[in-house]
Design an enzyme around this catalytic site. Sequence first.
Site, PDB file in Angstrom:
ATOM      1  N   TYR A 177       0.781  -1.178   0.010  1.00  0.00           N
ATOM      2  CA  TYR A 177       0.099  -0.003  -0.267  1.00  0.00           C
ATOM      3  C   TYR A 177       1.034   1.303  -0.054  1.00  0.00           C
ATOM      4  O   TYR A 177       0.623   2.092  -0.677  1.00  0.00           O
ATOM      5  CB  TYR A 177      -0.837  -0.012   1.127  1.00  0.00           C
ATOM      6  N   ALA A 178       1.835   1.355   0.859  1.00  0.00           N
ATOM      7  CA  ALA A 178       2.797   2.382   0.744  1.00  0.00           C
ATOM      8  C   ALA A 178       3.565   2.651  -0.406  1.00  0.00           C
ATOM      9  O   ALA A 178       3.647   3.722  -0.906  1.00  0.00           O
ATOM     10  CB  ALA A 178       3.804   2.479   2.043  1.00  0.00           C
ATOM     11  N   SER A 218       2.483   1.694  -3.360  1.00  0.00           N
ATOM     12  CA  SER A 218       1.432   2.423  -4.328  1.00  0.00           C
ATOM     13  C   SER A 218       1.242   3.756  -4.104  1.00  0.00           C
ATOM     14  O   SER A 218       1.167   4.618  -5.143  1.00  0.00           O
ATOM     15  CB  SER A 218       0.285   1.789  -4.300  1.00  0.00           C
ATOM     16  N   ILE A 236      -8.927   8.538   8.528  1.00  0.00           N
ATOM     17  CA  ILE A 236     -10.028   8.817   8.313  1.00  0.00           C
ATOM     18  C   ILE A 236     -10.970   7.619   8.589  1.00  0.00           C
ATOM     19  O   ILE A 236     -11.095   6.735   8.080  1.00  0.00           O
ATOM     20  CB  ILE A 236      -9.987   9.213   6.536  1.00  0.00           C
TER      21      ILE A 236
END
Length: 257
Positions: free
Chosen positions: A162-163, A165, A194
């Site tokens: 994820y990081a 990307s 969030i």
Amino acid sequence: MLDLTNRGRMNMAGRLAGRRIIVTGAASGMGRAIARLFAAEGAKLALMDIAPEPLAVIAAETGAEHLAGDVADLAYLDDCVSTFAKALGGLDGLVNAAGILRTAPIEETSPEMWDRIQAVNLFGPAQLCRIALPHLRASGKAAIVNIASLGGIRPNLTMSAYAASKGGLIAFTKVLAAEAAPDVRANALCPGFIASPMTDALYVEDPSRRDVTLARLAMNRAGTVEEIAQSALFLVSHESSFTTGAVLTSDGGSSWH
């Protein structure tokens, strides 16, 4: 929380009056909040998401064009841009809000997981920018907002794919801003923690981890999708007309606290 549902589908005096904007990931979370706010501010919208039924609901609510599909599918992206540009009479903006979050230690991150995360979070947004760019250049006043993540700046454990990307999306956005100027502005918006279905899924097995995360935020609370929508509105509107290649964090202070 902002109440946008009763402001009407088209506010011709709004901050985005008449502007023609594509929003991906519009069926839920940040993308849906962005679609609602942009519609309330007068934008003419074209919405994309992989989930057809909730996409149709938000499209009906905002009076938007819509096509369901996978943002990692080049044929879908081509179809969306050509269809939307024709239906709207051109394009003035693009918000890449579609994304996925999957976590695993690096030893347990399979090639398939890695590839899927890169495909949705980086390849899809980058290719949609490429395909839409000629239409956006023709506008002469267009803006792109790529929703990256604080994880692309300050990565966490178990988020290597994820990081990577999101960090890649930030770097891509800076190059895009340089190449697309002066006709098109491009900025990266990096939300922190969030409250959304995506982040809620991280704490199903151990809810106590949520308190640990919140303790790192200077504001001592999670952000809302409506707050991210407001940041996206600023970056798309003329109020940020001298801002391009920027990385705007909206993270409650967690990047420095």
